[in-house]
Scaffold this active site. Structure first.
Site, PDB file in Angstrom:
ATOM      1  N   SER A 140       0.729  -1.255   0.163  1.00 40.10           N
ATOM      2  CA  SER A 140       0.118   0.270  -0.290  1.00 40.10           C
ATOM      3  C   SER A 140       0.925   1.508   0.120  1.00 40.10           C
ATOM      4  CB  SER A 140      -0.996   0.103   1.210  1.00 40.10           C
ATOM      5  OG  SER A 140      -1.063   1.323   1.091  1.00 40.10           O
ATOM      6  N   TYR A 153      -2.197  -1.456  10.225  1.00 43.12           N
ATOM      7  CA  TYR A 153      -2.178  -1.347   9.080  1.00 43.12           C
ATOM      8  C   TYR A 153      -0.923  -0.972   7.943  1.00 43.12           C
ATOM      9  CZ  TYR A 153      -4.067  -0.854   4.111  1.00 43.12           C
ATOM     10  OH  TYR A 153      -3.641  -1.038   3.017  1.00 43.12           O
ATOM     11  N   LYS A 157       2.063  -2.502   6.439  1.00 44.18           N
ATOM     12  CA  LYS A 157       2.201  -2.367   5.319  1.00 44.18           C
ATOM     13  C   LYS A 157       3.488  -1.711   4.945  1.00 44.18           C
ATOM     14  CE  LYS A 157      -1.949  -4.018   2.919  1.00 44.18           C
ATOM     15  NZ  LYS A 157      -1.831  -4.840   2.977  1.00 44.18           N
TER      16      LYS A 157
END
Length: 272
Positions: A140, A153, A157
């Site tokens: 991401s 998250y 990532k």
């Protein structure tokens, strides 16, 4: 890597970016195993591909973060089509807003990071023996910048990008290619999860992504991945402005963090 005649695996292939990757790989001449934790969704995508390109897709419901699940995935692909040439580690979870619980961290670490490590552990020795192979990591822009909302998250990532870098650095001269996908907003269920969370940070996370640039279709992102794989390019940036943001971050880290604090505060203040 030229995809024509190759065998590919796509995890999280039941929709979104994964479903688009499976379709684009087949359009480029590959045969693909579509796998997803939701077996019905994987079957639907594979059936849609088969309707257009018979003999090019099979499905399997499996946990791509689990060692036994990965072994089953690779085994099913080999049984159907032969040795796996390309593995797209695309399955992902968004992570809970804020710091999250131990269980939420475990899930994010397993799906967003350890799934990649465990797949590589199975496939890299085989690719080294054959002298070729390709690993696609769906990370991401949050892995290059950061993410408003979810610590798990953002951190996982970043770790996915770091693992992809390590794979390429360590095995790139031995026939193993690596591409790392780092998009911002893509129109998927994961993108909209924050705004449905009822949590201020979760809602801000979705607004941060949707306001930072265009929200792309999964198909457009998949096209960029196919181009990168064909050219052997590491970093896949469907949103080119991410590179400018990344450079600004590295040029003055303190200034960038101050700016992100202001940006997050503005998103929280604008909450409906």
């Amino acid at each position: 890597m030229e995809l024509d005649g190759k065998v590919a695996v796509v995890t999280g292939g039941g929709g979104g970016i994964g479903g688009a990757l499976a379709r684009r790989f087949v359009a480029a001449g590959a045969r693909v195993l579509v796998t997803d934790l939701d077996a019905a969704m994987a079957e639907t995508v594979a059936a849609e591909i088969e309707a257009v390109s018979p003999g090019s897709a099979v499905a399997l419901g499996a946990d791509a973060a689990d060692v036994d699940g990965i072994s089953a995935i690779v085994g099913r692909a080999e049984d159907a089509f032969g040795p796996v040439d390309l593995y797209a580690a695309n399955a992902g979870v968004g992570g809970a807003p804020g710091l999250g619980s131990e269980a939420q961290w475990d899930l994010a670490l397993d799906v967003n990071l350890r799934a990649h490590v465990r797949a590589a552990d199975v496939l890299v020795p085989r690719w080294l023996e054959r002298g070729s192979g390709y690993f696609v990591s769906t990370a991401s822009a949050a892995g290059l910048l950061t993410q408003v909302g979810s610590a798990a998250y953002a951190v996982t990532k970043h770790a996915a990008v770091g693992f992809a870098e390590w794979l390429s650095m360590t095995y790139g001269d031995q026939g193993i290619g690596v591409s790392c996908l780092c998009p911002m907003g893509v129109e998927t269920a994961l993108l909209r999860a924050g705004e449905r969370s009822g949590d201020p940070l979760g809602e801000a996370a979705t607004r941060a992504v949707t306001s930072a640039g265009d929200v792309l279709t999964p198909e457009a992102v998949a096209d960029d991945v196919v181009r990168a794989v064909t050219a052997g390019e590491f970093l896949v940036l469907p949103h080119p402005q991410v590179l400018d943001m990344y450079r600004q971050k590295g040029a003055d880290y303190d200034r960038w963090i101050r700016g992100m604090r202001r940006y997050q505060a503005s998103l929280l203040a604008d909450r409906p």
